[in-house]
Scaffold this motif. Structure first.
Motif, short mmCIF file in Angstrom:
data_model
loop_
_atom_site.label_atom_id
_atom_site.label_comp_id
_atom_site.label_asym_id
_atom_site.label_seq_id
_atom_site.Cartn_x
_atom_site.Cartn_y
_atom_site.Cartn_z
N TYR A 138 0.82 -1.21 0.00
CA TYR A 138 0.00 0.00 0.00
C TYR A 138 0.85 1.26 0.00
O TYR A 138 0.52 2.25 -0.65
CB TYR A 138 -0.93 0.02 1.21
N ASP A 185 -10.61 -7.18 -10.17
CA ASP A 185 -9.45 -7.38 -9.30
C ASP A 185 -8.60 -6.12 -9.12
O ASP A 185 -7.48 -6.19 -8.64
CB ASP A 185 -8.59 -8.51 -9.86
N THR A 225 -7.38 -2.63 -7.49
CA THR A 225 -7.35 -1.83 -6.28
C THR A 225 -7.05 -0.40 -6.72
O THR A 225 -6.09 -0.17 -7.46
CB THR A 225 -6.26 -2.31 -5.31
N GLU A 272 -12.48 -3.88 -6.78
CA GLU A 272 -12.50 -4.67 -5.55
C GLU A 272 -12.23 -3.84 -4.30
O GLU A 272 -12.89 -4.01 -3.27
CB GLU A 272 -11.46 -5.78 -5.64
N GLU A 273 -11.24 -2.94 -4.39
CA GLU A 273 -10.76 -2.27 -3.19
C GLU A 273 -10.43 -0.81 -3.46
O GLU A 273 -9.88 -0.47 -4.51
CB GLU A 273 -9.52 -3.00 -2.67
N VAL A 294 -8.32 2.35 -1.66
CA VAL A 294 -7.35 2.73 -0.63
C VAL A 294 -7.15 4.24 -0.76
O VAL A 294 -6.83 4.72 -1.84
CB VAL A 294 -6.00 2.00 -0.83
N SER A 329 -19.67 0.85 1.00
CA SER A 329 -20.11 -0.44 1.58
C SER A 329 -21.52 -0.32 2.13
O SER A 329 -21.82 -0.82 3.20
CB SER A 329 -19.12 -0.91 2.64
N LEU A 367 -17.28 -2.05 -1.89
CA LEU A 367 -15.83 -1.94 -1.99
C LEU A 367 -15.20 -2.23 -0.64
O LEU A 367 -15.71 -1.79 0.39
CB LEU A 367 -15.43 -0.50 -2.34
N LYS A 368 -14.10 -2.94 -0.67
CA LYS A 368 -13.28 -3.01 0.53
C LYS A 368 -12.58 -1.66 0.62
O LYS A 368 -12.08 -1.16 -0.38
CB LYS A 368 -12.25 -4.14 0.41
N VAL A 369 -12.57 -1.05 1.80
CA VAL A 369 -11.97 0.28 1.97
C VAL A 369 -10.87 0.25 3.01
O VAL A 369 -11.06 -0.29 4.10
CB VAL A 369 -13.04 1.32 2.36
N VAL A 370 -9.73 0.83 2.65
CA VAL A 370 -8.60 1.01 3.57
C VAL A 370 -8.27 2.49 3.53
O VAL A 370 -8.13 3.07 2.44
CB VAL A 370 -7.38 0.18 3.13
#
Length: 145
Positions: free
Chosen positions: A3, A72, A74, A95-96, A98, A117, A125-128
């Motif tokens: 990341y 796939d 990010t 997918e994600e 960040v 989400s 979405l996966k969130v960071v």
């Protein structure tokens, strides 16, 4: 996935945006540890109010990968995306997400509203967040509002 590395690429793109007179919003799309697209806002340059970094990066990623669904991918962003951009990420099946700093004015991944989400939507979405936050905040502090 590294990341820190990819957010560093987004930071470099944000600096390029500042040099071109744009807001320092930047995005980098990564697929299988490979950067497939990078972009910064092009709103002022293009006269297109929808030319946000995320949308420009999505278009480039789709073109390079040759797919209309980016399952796939990010997406790394210097700032939490707006509702238009989060909607585009969801519609593209990214997918994600960040991001470094929250967008307290119009963030759509939890700061103002939660589209990323939202249980009422078919996609999520996966969130960071918070990756290299201090560096991005310093960069934004150098730009007049």
């Amino acid at each position: 996935m590294n990341y820190e590395l990819y957010m560093g690429e987004a930071l470099a793109e944000a600096r390029a945006a500042i040099a071109r007179g744009e807001r320092p919003h930047a995005a980098v799309a990564v697929l299988d540890e490979a950067m497939v697209a990078r972009a910064h806002d092009r709103v002022a340059d293009s006269g297109d109010p929808t030319a946000h970094a995320v949308l420009v990066a999505l278009r480039e990623a789709a073109r390079r990968v040759g797919l209309d669904r980016l399952r796939d991918i990010t997406m790394f962003c210097t700032m939490e995306p707006c509702p238009m951009c989060v909607g585009a990420l969801l519609e593209s099946d990214v997918e994600e997400l960040v991001f470094a700093v929250p967008n307290t004015a119009e963030g759509a991944a939890g700061s103002v509203i939660q589209l990323a989400s939202n249980p009422g939507l078919a996609r999520r979405l996966k969130v960071v967040s918070g990756i290299r936050r201090d560096e991005v905040e310093e960069l934004y502090a150098t730009v007049p509002s």
